[in-house]
Design an enzyme around this catalytic site. Structure first.
Site, short mmCIF file in Angstrom:
data_model
loop_
_atom_site.label_atom_id
_atom_site.label_comp_id
_atom_site.label_asym_id
_atom_site.label_seq_id
_atom_site.Cartn_x
_atom_site.Cartn_y
_atom_site.Cartn_z
N HIS A 126 0.83 -1.20 0.00
CA HIS A 126 0.00 0.00 0.00
C HIS A 126 0.86 1.25 0.00
O HIS A 126 1.98 1.24 0.50
CB HIS A 126 -1.03 0.00 1.15
CG HIS A 126 -0.45 -0.17 2.52
ND1 HIS A 126 0.01 0.87 3.27
CD2 HIS A 126 -0.27 -1.29 3.28
CE1 HIS A 126 0.44 0.40 4.44
NE2 HIS A 126 0.29 -0.89 4.48
N ASP A 128 -0.07 4.23 1.31
CA ASP A 128 -0.30 5.14 2.44
C ASP A 128 0.50 4.72 3.67
O ASP A 128 0.93 3.58 3.81
CB ASP A 128 -1.79 5.24 2.78
CG ASP A 128 -2.40 3.89 3.15
OD1 ASP A 128 -2.04 2.88 2.52
OD2 ASP A 128 -3.24 3.85 4.08
N ASP A 161 6.67 -0.31 6.88
CA ASP A 161 5.23 -0.50 6.61
C ASP A 161 4.75 0.61 5.69
O ASP A 161 4.37 1.67 6.17
CB ASP A 161 4.46 -0.52 7.94
CG ASP A 161 2.97 -0.76 7.74
OD1 ASP A 161 2.56 -1.11 6.63
OD2 ASP A 161 2.23 -0.58 8.72
N GLU A 195 -5.05 1.66 3.00
CA GLU A 195 -5.03 0.41 3.78
C GLU A 195 -5.08 0.70 5.27
O GLU A 195 -5.71 -0.02 6.03
CB GLU A 195 -3.76 -0.39 3.46
CG GLU A 195 -3.75 -1.81 4.01
CD GLU A 195 -3.27 -1.94 5.44
OE1 GLU A 195 -3.53 -2.98 6.06
OE2 GLU A 195 -2.63 -1.00 5.96
N GLU A 196 -4.41 1.76 5.69
CA GLU A 196 -4.30 2.04 7.12
C GLU A 196 -5.61 2.57 7.73
O GLU A 196 -5.72 2.66 8.95
CB GLU A 196 -3.18 3.07 7.39
CG GLU A 196 -1.78 2.59 6.96
CD GLU A 196 -1.22 1.50 7.88
OE1 GLU A 196 -1.92 1.06 8.80
OE2 GLU A 196 -0.07 1.09 7.64
N ASP A 221 1.12 -10.24 -0.34
CA ASP A 221 0.95 -8.90 0.23
C ASP A 221 1.81 -8.82 1.50
O ASP A 221 2.43 -9.81 1.89
CB ASP A 221 -0.54 -8.70 0.57
CG ASP A 221 -0.89 -7.25 0.92
OD1 ASP A 221 -0.05 -6.35 0.71
OD2 ASP A 221 -2.01 -7.01 1.42
N HIS A 465 4.63 1.76 12.92
CA HIS A 465 3.66 2.73 13.46
C HIS A 465 4.23 3.48 14.67
O HIS A 465 3.51 4.20 15.34
CB HIS A 465 2.32 2.07 13.85
CG HIS A 465 1.54 1.56 12.68
ND1 HIS A 465 0.18 1.38 12.71
CD2 HIS A 465 1.92 1.20 11.43
CE1 HIS A 465 -0.23 0.92 11.52
NE2 HIS A 465 0.82 0.80 10.75
ZN LIG Z 1 0.89 -2.03 6.22
#
Ligand SMILES: [Zn+2]
Length: 495
Positions: A126, A128, A161, A195-196, A221, A465
């Site tokens: 992804h 984002d 990520d 996605e987030e 993925d 994150h």
């Molecule tokens: Zn992710």
């Protein structure tokens, strides 16, 4: 019967039991034996210079493609800037593949294969990222959107990520095109932009493919990684491939009260009734199913401690003990049951007014094998109070994913590549606790795998994150190389 006879019988029974446990353990260990496929690549090795690769990742980290619950808050120009940068960095990819946009900024690239009758394979990630918490900015060694290359790492939000995986996919295609490679089967690349948060991008991709009647052979993925010292009872590196993910259900619970003045309250208030219901849910957790972690320990084989091997081979005897051990910690408990987490509670407006309504939200993560309907039935059974009603929150409910096979070629090719990049590493399937975009693809594919090829330590887990997200320059090269090899293997006719 004489006492000595009884002793003989008891000893015989114990020996029989030990032999049975031993045989079960040996069979279990044998099943975990290497699950690989040898392969002749017939294309040049992935030869991108690690420094150039690092710069490519760094350049997209600098662009703040943060997604928001309210899409209106997304800075659309940032997604456009990044896509323009990708077009400049990967000219062959953009020249030879067709690019489509769905749901706004979600990208789909199609690389036509030689044989249109073969089902395509899908490589995902992804675009984002989550924001960097304002309160932690001073803890970052380098600013989160600097994309700084220093100390052997690329630093910033998205390096783990999951812009790393997106760039790895682009690098693989670009390198293969430069080598004049044409896949047997069509390769689809897709990178969602939300996605987030909502994940509507990936849903739109699957709808788009469904409308074209596409059935997908295999999907890779983001997901499991090569873990160093994280799994209990296992030493050294272990690679885990996500073959399923837990379902998600946020339910809003409501109790209607009578309202009125607090000087003359009824026996039971809306707050009291709702609190009791939530307490009952917490006190009556969902039943455990330790079988869900068995394939993982089966895959780990001799990497797991002998105790663990004996225990998992003989769940009929040791299931209770394993359940006890795993339910001690939140992280491991979540692997064997549907979890219950009250996350929101609202009621009341003033200290002397009885609220006319009380509301709470509870988030459930559903273990594969259970359905949303099962969960709701369990909740009704536990609460036993018709005054408490509940309904799913908008767009916040999906079933657990079906389990993708671990004995098919698609899985075995990933395991084989892991063995090439990290020789001797045990590879095991597991059920992901978090969600990924790829769950949507279960509607059009039986083989959905979640794997992010990088080494992750316990300390690194907090970087995702969190603060000081980073990836090693050499580790990133290994990651791109892994994706490159999986792409070559998966693109061939025999899959
Ligand atoms: Zn992710």
């Amino acid at each position: 019967m004489t006492p000595s006879n009884i002793i003989v019988i008891i000893i015989a029974l114990i020996l029989f039991l030990l032999a049975f446990i031993l045989i079960k353990t040996l069979l279990f260990a044998r099943k975990s034996a290497s699950n690989t496929i040898s392969f002749k690549y017939g294309v040049p090795r992935f030869a991108q210079d690690p420094q150039v690769l690092a710069e490519h990742l760094s350049s997209v980290i600098k662009i703040q493609t943060i997604s928001h619950e309210d899409p209106q808050e997304d800075i659309k120009e940032n997604f456009e800037t990044m896509q323009a940068l990708l077009a400049k960095t990967y000219p062959l990819t953009h020249k030879n593949l067709t690019k489509e946009l769905v749901d706004g900024h979600t990208m789909i690239f199609t690389w036509e294969g030689k044989d249109a009758s073969l089902n395509p394979v899908v490589f995902m990630a992804h675009q984002d990222v989550v924001p960097a918490d304002e309160n932690t900015l001073d803890q970052w060694n380098y600013p989160p959107f600097s994309g700084k290359i220093a100390d052997g790492f690329i630093w910033g939000r998205g390096t783990m990520d999951i812009k790393c995986q997106m760039i790895s996919v682009f690098e693989s295609v670009e390198a293969l095109l430069a080598a004049k490679f044409t896949p047997d089967r069509t390769i689809i690349l897709t990178f969602s932009h939300n996605e987030e948060v909502l994940g509507t991008g990936a849903t739109a991709v699957v709808k788009h493919l469904q409308q074209k009647g596409v059935r997908v052979e295999a999907v890779i993925d983001e997901g499991g990684s090569v873990y160093d010292g994280i799994i209990p009872g296992v030493k050294g590196y272990v690679a885990t491939i996500g073959i399923s993910e837990k379902g998600y259900l946020s339910l809003k619970f409501t109790v209607q009260g009578t309202g009125g003045h607090s000087s003359t309250p009824p026996k039971e208030t809306a707050i009291g009734i709702l609190t009791r219901a939530i307490t009952r849910l917490e006190n009556n957790r969902f039943p455990t199913d330790v079988r869900m972690v068995k394939p993982m320990f089966q895959g780990l084989g001799s990497a797991a401690s002998p105790m663990m091997q004996v225990a998992f081979a003989n769940l009929w005897l040791f299931g209770g003990i394993i359940t006890k051990i795993l339910s001690r910690k939140g992280e491991t408990d979540a692997t064997i049951r549907t979890t219950t987490a009250p996350t929101l509670f609202h009621s009341g407006v003033k200290d002397n007014v009885l609220p006319s309504v009380a509301e709470a939200v509870v988030n459930f993560r559903i273990l594969p094998g259970q359905s949303i309907a099962d969960v709701c039935e369990f909740i009704r059974f536990v609460i036993k109070d018709k005054r408490v009603t509940f309904e799913p929150m908008d767009q916040k409910a999906w079933e657990a994913s079906p389990l993708s096979p671990v004995d098919g070629d698609a899985y075995r090719h990933i395991a084989s590549v892991i063995g090439e990049i990290w020789p001797g590493v045990a590879v095991a399937p597991y059920i992901m606790l978090g969600g990924t975009d790829s769950r949507n693809f279960c509607e059009i594919s039986d083989c959905v795998y979640r794997f992010t090829p990088m080494v992750v330590t316990e300390e690194d887990l907090n970087r995702v994150h969190g603060v000081n997200e980073r990836i090693g320059i050499d580790e990133f090269h290994q990651m791109a190389d892994t994706i490159y090899r999986v792409m070559v293997r998966w693109s061939q006719k025999d899959l």
